[in-house]
Enzyme design. Structure first.
Site, PDB file in Angstrom:
ATOM      1  N   ARG A   1     -15.675  -3.857  -2.591  1.00 46.48           N
ATOM      2  CA  ARG A   1     -14.915  -2.655  -2.970  1.00 46.48           C
ATOM      3  C   ARG A   1     -15.829  -1.436  -3.145  1.00 46.48           C
ATOM      4  O   ARG A   1     -15.609  -0.591  -3.997  1.00 46.48           O
ATOM      5  CB  ARG A   1     -14.101  -2.918  -4.238  1.00 46.48           C
ATOM      6  CG  ARG A   1     -13.039  -3.982  -4.021  1.00 46.48           C
ATOM      7  CD  ARG A   1     -12.220  -4.282  -5.255  1.00 46.48           C
ATOM      8  NE  ARG A   1     -11.169  -5.234  -4.900  1.00 46.48           N
ATOM      9  CZ  ARG A   1     -11.363  -6.554  -4.814  1.00 46.48           C
ATOM     10  NH1 ARG A   1     -12.545  -7.065  -5.073  1.00 46.48           N
ATOM     11  NH2 ARG A   1     -10.378  -7.346  -4.449  1.00 46.48           N
TER      12      ARG A   1
ATOM     13  N   SER B   1     -22.195  -0.901  -1.338  1.00 41.19           N
ATOM     14  CA  SER B   1     -22.608   0.312  -0.619  1.00 41.19           C
ATOM     15  C   SER B   1     -23.386   1.255  -1.521  1.00 41.19           C
ATOM     16  O   SER B   1     -24.371   1.858  -1.096  1.00 41.19           O
ATOM     17  CB  SER B   1     -21.380   1.061  -0.085  1.00 41.19           C
ATOM     18  OG  SER B   1     -20.566   0.231   0.688  1.00 41.19           O
TER      19      SER B   1
ATOM     20  N   TYR C   1       0.835  -1.192   0.000  1.00 42.30           N
ATOM     21  CA  TYR C   1       0.000   0.000   0.000  1.00 42.30           C
ATOM     22  C   TYR C   1       0.874   1.247   0.000  1.00 42.30           C
ATOM     23  O   TYR C   1       1.290   1.754   1.031  1.00 42.30           O
ATOM     24  CB  TYR C   1      -0.949   0.014   1.201  1.00 42.30           C
ATOM     25  CG  TYR C   1      -1.817  -1.217   1.314  1.00 42.30           C
ATOM     26  CD1 TYR C   1      -2.036  -2.053   0.221  1.00 42.30           C
ATOM     27  CD2 TYR C   1      -2.410  -1.568   2.527  1.00 42.30           C
ATOM     28  CE1 TYR C   1      -2.827  -3.184   0.328  1.00 42.30           C
ATOM     29  CE2 TYR C   1      -3.203  -2.687   2.642  1.00 42.30           C
ATOM     30  CZ  TYR C   1      -3.411  -3.501   1.546  1.00 42.30           C
ATOM     31  OH  TYR C   1      -4.195  -4.626   1.660  1.00 42.30           O
TER      32      TYR C   1
ATOM     33  N   PHE D   1     -19.054  -1.500  -3.991  1.00 42.37           N
ATOM     34  CA  PHE D   1     -20.216  -1.691  -4.864  1.00 42.37           C
ATOM     35  C   PHE D   1     -21.467  -2.052  -4.075  1.00 42.37           C
ATOM     36  O   PHE D   1     -22.583  -1.654  -4.433  1.00 42.37           O
ATOM     37  CB  PHE D   1     -19.928  -2.767  -5.908  1.00 42.37           C
ATOM     38  CG  PHE D   1     -20.897  -2.760  -7.054  1.00 42.37           C
ATOM     39  CD1 PHE D   1     -20.697  -1.909  -8.129  1.00 42.37           C
ATOM     40  CD2 PHE D   1     -22.011  -3.587  -7.066  1.00 42.37           C
ATOM     41  CE1 PHE D   1     -21.590  -1.879  -9.192  1.00 42.37           C
ATOM     42  CE2 PHE D   1     -22.901  -3.563  -8.130  1.00 42.37           C
ATOM     43  CZ  PHE D   1     -22.690  -2.707  -9.188  1.00 42.37           C
TER      44      PHE D   1
END
Length: 348
Positions: free
Chosen positions: A216, A220, A61, A218
């Site tokens: 990811r 939501s 990250y 979606f």
């Protein structure tokens, strides 16, 4: 926040975490990142104060910038309240490479300790499985070869985990040193792990950490999420978000949204509640960069689902209904994580 976040045990070696964690990737990497550092430090400390103390990061990250961010957030007495999970195994360079050789494992761990500003990592995962190196060599080969076991003995890590590992890889690793947790993608629309990997973890007493429990984002926001993504957002290239798959997948979200409306919660809370209801050995780690979304996600812990509601939710994304793979390329997922036999390894 007045709600008390429950705790759960991952594995049988003693690791105890908040029943919901916080995935930190999007603060620094991949999703329209990075976000302003002071805001993210404030959010991380808010999460810990609210009782979400299981924080998840990785070398990948940034690379590394997310760890530096967490290191700053952990200062001032915060570290003692946190279960810190990080991952090694995706080496950055001109092109990223999966590595599990002992020299790399040690260098990655020592780099992580330095960037995080800590003496010990609570849960250290192999982020992706190196198909060139026997998993026993990465974890704990007999006669002293396994690097992760050495790091445990030196007090640099407490517990060992695997991410995106197949059932046979998990079994082989656990055979030479206890694995406390397996991180995998698990949500209403990513359920193939239920066939073999989840039963293997439960047979062996290994905790389950569910990443991308909201698909990811979606689950939501549905198709309208795509319109809000920047051109740099990696999700634009994910198969399930592509135009050719979007209409069919949007129908799944609309059904989830309709049930959430009936239950008086958000679709995110409903999707997360489904993961929570999988068992007391499962900890989802939704990520967010927004305070209001974080608070909303914690509320999922208190959404109750009946067996009938669970079955109805699962029917929305039955096999064949979800269009597109999880990743643009699936080569580093658990389906391809088999490693060579230990007998093939020639130590340097």
């Amino acid at each position: 926040m007045s709600m008390v976040v429950p705790r759960l045990k991952l594995g049988s070696q003693g690791l105890e975490v908040s029943a919901q964690g916080l995935g930190c990737m999007g603060m620094s990497f991949a999703y329209s990142s990075p976000k302003p550092e002071p805001d993210m430090i404030t959010l991380l400390r808010h999460a810990v104060a609210a009782g979400v103390t299981f924080l998840d990061t990785s070398d990948f990250y940034g690379p590394h910038t997310n760890k530096v961010l967490l290191g700053k957030a952990l200062q001032g007495g915060v570290r003692e309240k946190v279960q810190l999970a990080t991952k090694f195994g995706i080496a950055s360079g001109a092109e990223w490479e999966v590595r599990g050789d002992p020299a790399y494992v040690r260098a990655a761990c020592e780099g992580s300790l330095r960037r995080l500003g800590v003496d010990c990592i609570d849960l250290y995962y192999q982020h992706r499985i190196d198909a060139r190196v026997p998993v026993e060599v990465t974890v704990s080969r007999p006669f002293g070869m396994g690097e992760l076991k050495k790091l445990v003995e030196e007090g640099k890590i407490k517990y060992i985990g695997l991410s995106e590992a197949s059932a046979s890889t998990i079994r082989r690793a656990h055979g030479v040193h206890p694995i406390s947790a397996v991180q995998l993608e698990w949500s209403i629309w990513s359920r193939d792990v239920e066939e073999e990997i989840i039963p293997t973890c439960r047979e062996l007493g290994i905790g389950i950490v569910a990443y991308s429990p909201l698909g990811r984002g979606f689950l939501s926001g549905g198709a309208k999420l795509i319109d809000s993504l920047s051109e740099q957002d990696a999700r634009k290239n994910f198969p399930r978000f592509r135009p050719e798959n979007l209409d069919k997948n949007a129908q799944i979200f609309e059904k989830v949204n309709a049930m959430a409306t009936r239950k008086g919660c958000t679709p995110s809370q409903l999707a997360l509640a489904w993961v929570h209801h999988q068992g007391c050995d499962v900890c989802p780690i939704p990520g967010t960069t927004k305070f209001e979304i974080f608070n909303q996600n914690v509320g999922a812990l208190f959404v109750k689902l009946t067996l009938e509601e669970m079955a109805e939710l699962e029917s929305y994304a039955a096999a064949g209904d979800v269009q597109g793979d999880r990743y643009p390329q699936m080569a580093s997922t658990w389906k391809y994580s088999e490693t060579p036999p230990l007998s093939s390894w020639k130590s340097e």
